[in-house]
Design an enzyme around this catalytic site. Structure first.
Site, mmCIF file in Angstrom:
data_model
loop_
_atom_site.group_PDB
_atom_site.id
_atom_site.type_symbol
_atom_site.label_atom_id
_atom_site.label_comp_id
_atom_site.label_asym_id
_atom_site.label_seq_id
_atom_site.Cartn_x
_atom_site.Cartn_y
_atom_site.Cartn_z
ATOM 1 N N ARG A 174 1.255 14.782 12.845
ATOM 2 C CA ARG A 174 2.024 14.614 11.606
ATOM 3 C C ARG A 174 1.823 15.887 10.778
ATOM 4 O O ARG A 174 1.088 15.898 9.800
ATOM 5 C CB ARG A 174 1.555 13.360 10.849
ATOM 6 N N LYS B 288 0.837 -1.209 0.000
ATOM 7 C CA LYS B 288 0.000 0.000 0.000
ATOM 8 C C LYS B 288 0.868 1.254 0.000
ATOM 9 O O LYS B 288 0.620 2.203 -0.746
ATOM 10 C CB LYS B 288 -0.910 0.018 1.224
ATOM 11 N N ASN B 289 1.899 1.265 0.836
ATOM 12 C CA ASN B 289 2.722 2.451 0.988
ATOM 13 C C ASN B 289 3.648 2.694 -0.195
ATOM 14 O O ASN B 289 4.319 3.731 -0.255
ATOM 15 C CB ASN B 289 3.537 2.368 2.283
ATOM 16 N N CYS C 221 -5.033 7.972 9.936
ATOM 17 C CA CYS C 221 -5.155 7.389 11.265
ATOM 18 C C CYS C 221 -4.775 8.406 12.341
ATOM 19 O O CYS C 221 -3.843 9.185 12.179
ATOM 20 C CB CYS C 221 -4.243 6.163 11.391
ATOM 21 N N ARG D 16 -8.286 -0.523 4.743
ATOM 22 C CA ARG D 16 -7.380 0.481 4.188
ATOM 23 C C ARG D 16 -6.006 -0.105 3.904
ATOM 24 O O ARG D 16 -5.261 0.445 3.092
ATOM 25 C CB ARG D 16 -7.238 1.673 5.147
ATOM 26 N N ASP E 240 4.897 0.655 12.123
ATOM 27 C CA ASP E 240 3.684 0.024 11.607
ATOM 28 C C ASP E 240 3.538 -1.439 12.038
ATOM 29 O O ASP E 240 2.521 -2.072 11.749
ATOM 30 C CB ASP E 240 3.649 0.107 10.075
#
Length: 424
Positions: A125, A22-23, A120, A402, A310
């Site tokens: 951030r 995903k990233n 999230c 997600r 993560d």
């Protein structure tokens, strides 16, 4: 709102195909805005965030063809003309990675209006590093009514940018912007994550000039235009680490297929230290237990190549039944311990001390109704539920969608009793 149910205390045995990351997929899709030619991406995971970014790219002017395959989708994204340079709040507020369109839009169109991001709730951030980086490249930035307004009437210019902290998102955004800037941009203290290197390699295939890929110093010589390319998304090291921890938690024997062990070696090292069997080979990793109780092992989250934040929640779930006391230190996000109170519902013994969590291993977990607070916390609750005695119900599982592709199907194929109850 859907609920996931798990009848636990069943070892996982079998094989799991690891999906595309995903990233990596999200910045790669964003990079399609840099060219008027087609960018084809393969091994794209089927996730909510991917669908949301497809929607955003469509608003901006991209035409997208999607071909579904057994192991990820193929996306062909063509943005012949950017119809709008506004990324609206209703989409950007859903997930943080959508904010990354700021760099390509300013680079190609010399203007952009992008909503402040969502995602999230795991800590502060801020977007100041994005803004300061683009300002160094000559962009004029204003914050108006929750939007970042960026303008570079003369185009972006090469600059030397030293990031005060390592940031994957900022590295992605500034690197994409620099590919079309006039002159050389040097990004110092750049993120070294595999997903950053994957984006850089794709940009090079599109005609960008980038040196230092995989290091903390990136040198990007701007070009007039980029062209189309075909690129395969790398495998998801966080998904791989999550299933490795799940196999270890349940005392199972699982082979993770389609992943290179070196990209999540920090996690594998911690599993070995805890007493988990790890057989790493090219393209696959086998995770197994010999039946003995795991040993408590300390963990500290760090930027790559250190242990990833993560996987912190997932590893904490594993330590809840390990023999002894483990200390887990979170150095990346100050608010990423929200899963602790939910793990306690399973009978876990965890106390918080600032940025540290002290986990005292218990003999076993017992099923409970729990609620997910974010994407990775959701995975931790699934892991706990797989090992707990009885039936666990996990609420607010939209977070899982997600970042984890077909999680129920993958776990069921390895013997888990897990299913989703649709909201009425």
């Amino acid at each position: 709102m859907d609920t996931i149910h798990i009848r636990g205390a069943r070892p996982l045995k079998g094989a799991i195909q690891i999906s595309g990351a995903k990233n990596a997929a999200l910045p790669l899709m964003t990079a399609a805005l840099l060219t008027d030619e087609a960018l084809t991406l393969t091994n794209v995971p089927q996730l909510t965030d991917v669908r949301s970014l497809i929607r955003l790219l469509g608003v901006l002017g991209s035409e997208i063809e999607r071909v579904t395959g057994p192991h990820g989708d193929a996306l062909t994204i063509r943005t012949a003309t950017i119809r709008s340079t506004t990324a609206p709040y209703e989409i950007v507020s859903q997930f943080r990675a959508s904010f990354w369109v700021l760099g390509p839009l300013v680079a190609r169109c010399r203007t952009a209006k992008v909503s402040l991001p969502g995602g999230c709730a795991i800590g502060a951030r801020p977007v100041d590093l994005y803004i300061k980086g683009l300002q160094k490249m000559g962009a004029e930035i204003d914050l108006v009514d929750g939007y970042v307004l960026a303008n570079a009437p003369e185009g972006l210019k090469g600059a030397i940018i030293r990031l005060p902290i390592v940031s994957v998102g900022v590295t992605h955004t500034l690197m994409m912007a620099a590919t079309l800037a006039d002159g050389e941009t040097i990004i110092e203290n750049a993120a070294r994550e595999p997903e950053v290197a994957d984006l850089a390699n794709c940009l090079v295939a599109m005609g960008a000039r980038i040196q230092g890929i995989g290091t903390s110093t990136l040198r990007i010589e701007g070009v007039e235009r980029l062209h189309g390319a075909t690129h395969r998304v790398i495998s998801d090291r966080i998904e791989a680490g999550t299933y490795a921890i799940a196999a270890a938690m349940t005392g199972g024997d699982v082979t993770l297929a389609g992943v290179e062990p070196e990209i999540f070696e920090a996690a594998l090292s911690l599993l070995r230290a805890a007493g988990v069997g790890v057989d790493a080979r090219q393209g696959e990793v086998r995770i197994f237990r010999n039946g003995e109780r795991l040993q408590a092992t300390n963990a500290v989250t760090q930027v790559y190549p250190g242990f990833p934040t993560d996987l912190q929640a997932q590893f904490m779930a594993l330590m809840t039944t390990a023999a002894g006391e483990s200390e887990i230190t979170e150095t990346i996000f100050e608010n990423r311990f929200m899963h602790v109170q939910e793990l306690a519902r399973f009978g876990a013994d965890i106390s918080l001390h600032g940025d540290k969590a002290l986990v005292r291993g218990v003999e076993k977990l017992k099923a409970a109704p729990v609620m997910a607070s974010d994407l990775r916390a959701s995975a931790a609750l699934v892991i706990a539920g797989l090992a707990a005695e009885g039936e666990t119900a996990i609420n607010r599982v939209y977070h899982l969608d997600r970042g984890f592709e077909r999680i129920e199907q993958k776990l069921c194929a390895c013997g888990a009793e897990i299913w989703r109850a649709k909201a009425s």
